[in-house]
Scaffold this active site. Structure first.
Site, PDB file in Angstrom:
ATOM      1  N   SER A 227       0.875  -1.333  -0.077  1.00 11.84           N
ATOM      2  CA  SER A 227       0.197   0.230  -0.503  1.00 11.84           C
ATOM      3  C   SER A 227       1.107   0.910   0.192  1.00 11.84           C
ATOM      4  O   SER A 227       1.736   1.336  -1.139  1.00 11.84           O
ATOM      5  CB  SER A 227      -0.996   0.057   1.066  1.00 11.84           C
ATOM      6  OG  SER A 227      -2.117   1.072   1.214  1.00 11.84           O
TER       7      SER A 227
ATOM      8  N   ASP B 289      -9.811  -4.359  -5.257  1.00 13.19           N
ATOM      9  CA  ASP B 289      -9.201  -3.469  -4.501  1.00 13.19           C
ATOM     10  C   ASP B 289      -9.707  -1.930  -4.440  1.00 13.19           C
ATOM     11  O   ASP B 289      -9.564  -1.553  -5.654  1.00 13.19           O
ATOM     12  CB  ASP B 289      -7.905  -2.935  -4.754  1.00 13.19           C
ATOM     13  CG  ASP B 289      -7.175  -2.758  -3.668  1.00 13.19           C
ATOM     14  OD1 ASP B 289      -7.166  -1.974  -3.364  1.00 13.19           O
ATOM     15  OD2 ASP B 289      -6.069  -3.019  -4.165  1.00 13.19           O
TER      16      ASP B 289
ATOM     17  N   HIS C 160      -7.423  -5.290  -0.357  1.00 13.53           N
ATOM     18  CA  HIS C 160      -6.498  -4.993  -0.908  1.00 13.53           C
ATOM     19  C   HIS C 160      -5.058  -5.347   0.196  1.00 13.53           C
ATOM     20  O   HIS C 160      -4.175  -5.160   0.659  1.00 13.53           O
ATOM     21  CB  HIS C 160      -6.828  -3.074  -0.501  1.00 13.53           C
ATOM     22  CG  HIS C 160      -5.382  -2.291  -0.435  1.00 13.53           C
ATOM     23  ND1 HIS C 160      -4.918  -1.853  -1.512  1.00 13.53           N
ATOM     24  CD2 HIS C 160      -4.517  -1.535   0.409  1.00 13.53           C
ATOM     25  CE1 HIS C 160      -3.715  -1.014  -1.168  1.00 13.53           C
ATOM     26  NE2 HIS C 160      -3.695  -0.923   0.052  1.00 13.53           N
TER      27      HIS C 160
END
Length: 266
Positions: A95, A217, A245
């Site tokens: 991320s 996602d 995610h």
């Protein structure tokens, strides 16, 4: 203060093996890699750490000026590598840590042999000709909600971020991780994360990179992964079957297998 203490660095695996450095995403800590790391410790050195404000990091080390943008976090990564005297490292960033790794690799490319970017996004806010997944109004609403009720925001957002509604325990684990993060630091880190724009940094990267894109996602949709692939020289894009995610939690075997396969292409 030593970066190893400040960032709660742990080192495991084989001293003589290739080094992998795992960096966690917003609201998480190094524990989120616990199901991926066992796939590597027999043959590699594995380095884990917590961003300042997360996990077992030293909260007193947080300085708003240093961490006003992602470069402060990239400096932490480089200080960790310097103290451990590591080079040719495979950086695995989930991320927001994907862009932290990009910035670190631009600053000191000799420290890295490969980047693995899990669910990366150089900009979360839509722009002309660019689909980031959120309007500015969406992000403003998200940040306002986080400011007014961080715990409530965590409980509501974590299941959506995680995906996998058939496995609610995963969303609950992510929510609990959010709730363990220092709220004041988390609020600032959220602004730094969701208002960042690192699109112009992508072409500066000289280190080969693997982009791991998940299906469905909501944080980093497939268009974003494709954008990163187009603008990151020498990158490889792999779309996982994993949904949501956080494939490090929802699909650790598939995530580890993709990383291993990429490293074998040297």
């Amino acid at each position: 203060m030593s970066a190893l203490t400040r960032n709660n660095v742990t080192v495991t695996g084989q001293d003589g093996g290739r080094t992998l450095l795992f960096a966690h995403g917003f609201g998480c800590d190094q524990h989120m890699w616990r199901s991926v790391v066992p796939h590597f410790v027999d043959d590699h050195r594995v380095v884990l750490f917590d961003h300042v404000g997360a996990g077992g990091s030293d909260l007193s080390a947080y300085r708003p000026q240093r961490y006003k943008d992602l470069r402060g976090y990239a400096e932490d990564v480089l200080e960790i590598l310097a103290e451990l005297d590591l080079r040719d490292v495979v950086f695995v960033g989930h991320s927001v840590s994907a862009m932290i790794g990009v910035l670190a690799a631009i600053a000191e490319p000799d420290r890295f042999s490969r980047l693995v970017l899990v669910g990366p996004s150089p900009r979360y806010v839509d722009d002309e000709g660019y689909h980031g997944g959120f309007s500015r109004a969406d992000i403003d609403e998200l940040l306002d909600s986080l400011d007014s009720n961080y715990l409530g925001w965590s409980m509501a957002m974590a299941p959506a971020i995680m995906g996998n509604p058939d496995r609610p325990q995963l969303g609950a684990e992510l929510a609990n991780s959010f709730c363990r993060t220092d709220p004041a630091i988390a609020r600032q880190f959220a602004r730094v994360t969701f208002l960042s724009d690192n699109r112009t940094d992508l072409p500066k990267v000289t280190v080969p990179a693997l982009i791991l894109q998940c299906t469905n996602d909501v944080i980093a949709p497939s268009e974003v992964g494709e954008y990163v692939h187009r603008h990151l020289p020498g990158s490889t894009l792999v779309t996982l079957a994993a949904s949501g995610h956080c494939p490090n939690l929802s699909a650790p075997e598939e995530t580890a297998a993709a990383i291993s396969a990429y490293m074998r292409t040297d």
